[in-house]
Design an enzyme around this catalytic site. Structure first.
Site, PDB file in Angstrom:
ATOM      1  N   ARG A 122       0.843  -1.130   0.228  1.00 47.34           N
ATOM      2  CA  ARG A 122       0.078   0.185   0.061  1.00 47.34           C
ATOM      3  C   ARG A 122       0.747   1.094  -0.296  1.00 47.34           C
ATOM      4  O   ARG A 122       1.814   1.268   0.761  1.00 47.34           O
ATOM      5  CB  ARG A 122      -1.002   0.302   1.242  1.00 47.34           C
ATOM      6  CG  ARG A 122      -1.844  -1.191   1.774  1.00 47.34           C
ATOM      7  CD  ARG A 122      -2.987  -0.715   1.874  1.00 47.34           C
ATOM      8  NE  ARG A 122      -3.636  -2.657   2.553  1.00 47.34           N
ATOM      9  CZ  ARG A 122      -4.749  -2.167   3.230  1.00 47.34           C
ATOM     10  NH1 ARG A 122      -4.755  -1.612   4.558  1.00 47.34           N
ATOM     11  NH2 ARG A 122      -5.321  -3.575   3.728  1.00 47.34           N
ATOM     12  N   ARG A 162       2.103   1.371  10.018  1.00 47.78           N
ATOM     13  CA  ARG A 162       1.809   1.759   9.505  1.00 47.78           C
ATOM     14  C   ARG A 162       2.859   1.285   7.986  1.00 47.78           C
ATOM     15  O   ARG A 162       4.269   2.402   7.777  1.00 47.78           O
ATOM     16  CB  ARG A 162       1.381   3.127   9.533  1.00 47.78           C
ATOM     17  CG  ARG A 162       0.329   3.486   7.983  1.00 47.78           C
ATOM     18  CD  ARG A 162      -0.414   4.675   7.880  1.00 47.78           C
ATOM     19  NE  ARG A 162      -0.827   4.846   9.167  1.00 47.78           N
ATOM     20  CZ  ARG A 162      -2.469   4.849   8.627  1.00 47.78           C
ATOM     21  NH1 ARG A 162      -3.063   4.038   7.423  1.00 47.78           N
ATOM     22  NH2 ARG A 162      -3.490   5.084  10.142  1.00 47.78           N
ATOM     23  N   GLU A 195      -6.077  -0.453  15.423  1.00 49.86           N
ATOM     24  CA  GLU A 195      -6.668  -1.526  14.853  1.00 49.86           C
ATOM     25  C   GLU A 195      -6.047  -2.503  14.229  1.00 49.86           C
ATOM     26  O   GLU A 195      -4.492  -2.188  14.356  1.00 49.86           O
ATOM     27  CB  GLU A 195      -7.388  -0.783  14.026  1.00 49.86           C
ATOM     28  CG  GLU A 195      -8.144  -1.667  12.355  1.00 49.86           C
ATOM     29  CD  GLU A 195      -7.553  -1.144  11.140  1.00 49.86           C
ATOM     30  OE1 GLU A 195      -7.700  -2.037  10.579  1.00 49.86           O
ATOM     31  OE2 GLU A 195      -8.105   0.306  10.929  1.00 49.86           O
ATOM     32  N   SER A 206     -10.523  -5.472  10.271  1.00 51.32           N
ATOM     33  CA  SER A 206     -11.464  -5.043   9.803  1.00 51.32           C
ATOM     34  C   SER A 206     -12.113  -6.345   9.714  1.00 51.32           C
ATOM     35  O   SER A 206     -11.873  -6.480   8.378  1.00 51.32           O
ATOM     36  CB  SER A 206     -11.572  -4.094   8.753  1.00 51.32           C
ATOM     37  OG  SER A 206     -11.234  -2.982   9.325  1.00 51.32           O
ATOM     38  N   ARG A 222       1.405  -5.829  12.875  1.00 58.29           N
ATOM     39  CA  ARG A 222       0.737  -5.328  14.127  1.00 58.29           C
ATOM     40  C   ARG A 222       0.682  -6.356  15.160  1.00 58.29           C
ATOM     41  O   ARG A 222       0.378  -5.924  16.590  1.00 58.29           O
ATOM     42  CB  ARG A 222      -1.065  -4.967  13.755  1.00 58.29           C
ATOM     43  CG  ARG A 222      -0.844  -3.708  12.657  1.00 58.29           C
ATOM     44  CD  ARG A 222      -2.029  -2.932  12.431  1.00 58.29           C
ATOM     45  NE  ARG A 222      -1.957  -1.139  11.872  1.00 58.29           N
ATOM     46  CZ  ARG A 222      -2.425  -0.592  11.460  1.00 58.29           C
ATOM     47  NH1 ARG A 222      -3.857  -0.628  12.058  1.00 58.29           N
ATOM     48  NH2 ARG A 222      -2.640   0.494  10.680  1.00 58.29           N
TER      49      ARG A 222
END
Length: 426
Positions: free
Chosen positions: A263, A278, A350, A353, A391
């Site tokens: 990403r 990130r 987070e 999701s 994470r």
């Protein structure tokens, strides 16, 4: 994508949905306008075809009566009419294509159970599991702990590839691999089918799952081949059945895959810039369901529990929140975020999701199933991280750290790691 037939019948559903999501209605206005023009051309074409059919009957009648010269005149008129029909049909197709391309920018309609809110501050907590650890020493952030162990090297990652890339060494590199294996083992034991998918996909594939055209700037592209590096294995898994018809007795189908994810994180500069939270490249175990409309929201609850199970087995405290309309992802009708406790942030962050995209992706990819009575319906697709490995690794490092700088390995990972403690590299 949205149902254009439903838009034609009940446009207020989509205007209300965009309002709840804080989206502009400009594109929707344009689609409605084009649809009105398209229907006008459809009527013109239908009337002209009806007229041509009458001329065909007239030709047959004239020929039967031996009036060949008059029949030829009517045939000439019918051919002119055919040319006119072709011109109107071309315009009809052009308008249809314009509507389709614009509709690709319209997000899914939020489910009625989704709370209305402007942004992430109005998400609603659903439940918590576990209690954050109370340290009797000053805990370190993973971006300090990792380099001190000699196992996380942010400088070399930047040297090789630029910012937001990291090199891992030794037991931390092994821990990441162990997490992937543990997650896959857990999910496959619970009935998921493991899939090894391509990391480069075609434009049609990534459009079907909702990343294009709206999120083009987020994607890494191989322009020469018009291929895209996947931002999540969801792209490959949720496109496996493009242009296929499944049987109802096959559903639900549950897939899991472990892949790197790529990403660009465009627009996220200044957010979580330290450490592994990130990154431009990270690893993730993904969960994807194909199911029926009647049970998809019930299945979303199960998918979420499947992702939660990983954190429970690892003994990591977390909470689950349902996203409000203003924070809902583009393709999702409803989403639960699972947030793990990170001492470095003194907050939940987070880690997964879990979303029900209803028939949004299925319409783009023409993915359907045949009911027991023979009717064809679009499948509903669900997706969720089960989990984001980087994470999870961060959560283990920070929550299981010891005063001497070592890290206790969670019990369920010890068969994979072959050790119970991660110590500094010699």
């Amino acid at each position: 994508m949205i149902d254009l037939k439903l838009l034609r019948k009940n446009p207020e559903i989509f205007y209300e949905a965009l309002k709840k999501r804080n989206y502009s209605t400009e594109i929707l206005d344009k689609i409605v306008e084009l649809d009105r023009e398209w229907r006008n051309y459809v009527n013109i074409v239908n009337n002209l075809k009806a007229k041509r059919n009458e001329l065909s009957k007239m030709v047959a009648k004239l020929k039967a009566e031996g009036k060949s010269e008059e029949a030829n005149e009517v045939i000439t008129e019918s051919k002119k009419l055919g040319d006119e029909i072709a011109q109107y049909e071309a315009k009809e197709k052009e308008l249809e294509d314009q509507m389709y391309n614009l509709a690709l920018y319209i997000p899914n309609v939020p489910h009625e159970s989704v709370p209305v809110g402007k942004d992430e501050t109005e998400n609603v907590e659903v439940r918590r599991w576990g209690e954050p650890r109370k340290f009797d020493f000053e805990p370190k952030a993973h971006w300090d702990l990792g380099p001190e162990l000699g196992m996380l090297d942010f400088d070399r990652g930047a040297k090789l590839s630029g910012s937001r890339f990291t090199v891992m060494f030794g037991e931390i590199a092994k821990l990441e691999r162990a997490l992937a294996q543990f997650m896959l083992d857990t999910h496959t034991q619970n009935g998921y089918i493991e899939v090894n998918v391509p990391h480069l996909v075609k434009r049609e594939t990534i459009t079907a799952t909702g990343q294009l055209p709206k999120f083009a700037e987020e994607l890494y592209t191989c322009e020469k081949d018009d291929l895209f590096l996947i931002p999540t294995a969801e792209v490959s898994l949720a496109a496996l059945h493009i242009d296929e018809i499944l049987e109802e007795n096959q559903l639900p189908i549950r897939y899991t895959a472990f892949t790197p994810c790529y990403r660009r994180e465009a627009g996220s500069y200044g957010k979580d810039v330290r450490g592994l939270i990130r990154q431009h490249q990270f690893e993730k175990v993904e969960l994807v369901w194909y199911t029926t409309p009647e049970r998809s929201f019930e299945d979303l609850e199960q998918l979420t529990r499947d992702a939660e199970k990983i954190l429970q087995l690892l003994g990591l405290p977390y909470r689950v929140v349902v996203l409000c309309t203003g924070d809902l992802g583009f393709a999702a009708a409803k989403t639960y975020d699972i947030e793990v406790w990170l001492p470095s942030y003194n907050a939940y962050k987070e880690i997964s999701s879990c979303s029900n995209d209803t028939d949004f992706q299925a319409r783009r990819g023409n993915m359907r199933y045949r009911t027991k009575d023979g009717k064809l319906n679009y499948v509903h697709t669900l997706n969720g991280s089960g989990l984001a490995i980087g994470r999870t690794l961060v959560a283990i490092m920070e929550n299981y750290q010891n005063p001497d700088g070592t890290i206790t390995v969670p019990e369920v990972l010890r068969p994979y790691m072959k050790t119970d403690v991660i110590r500094p590299m010699k």
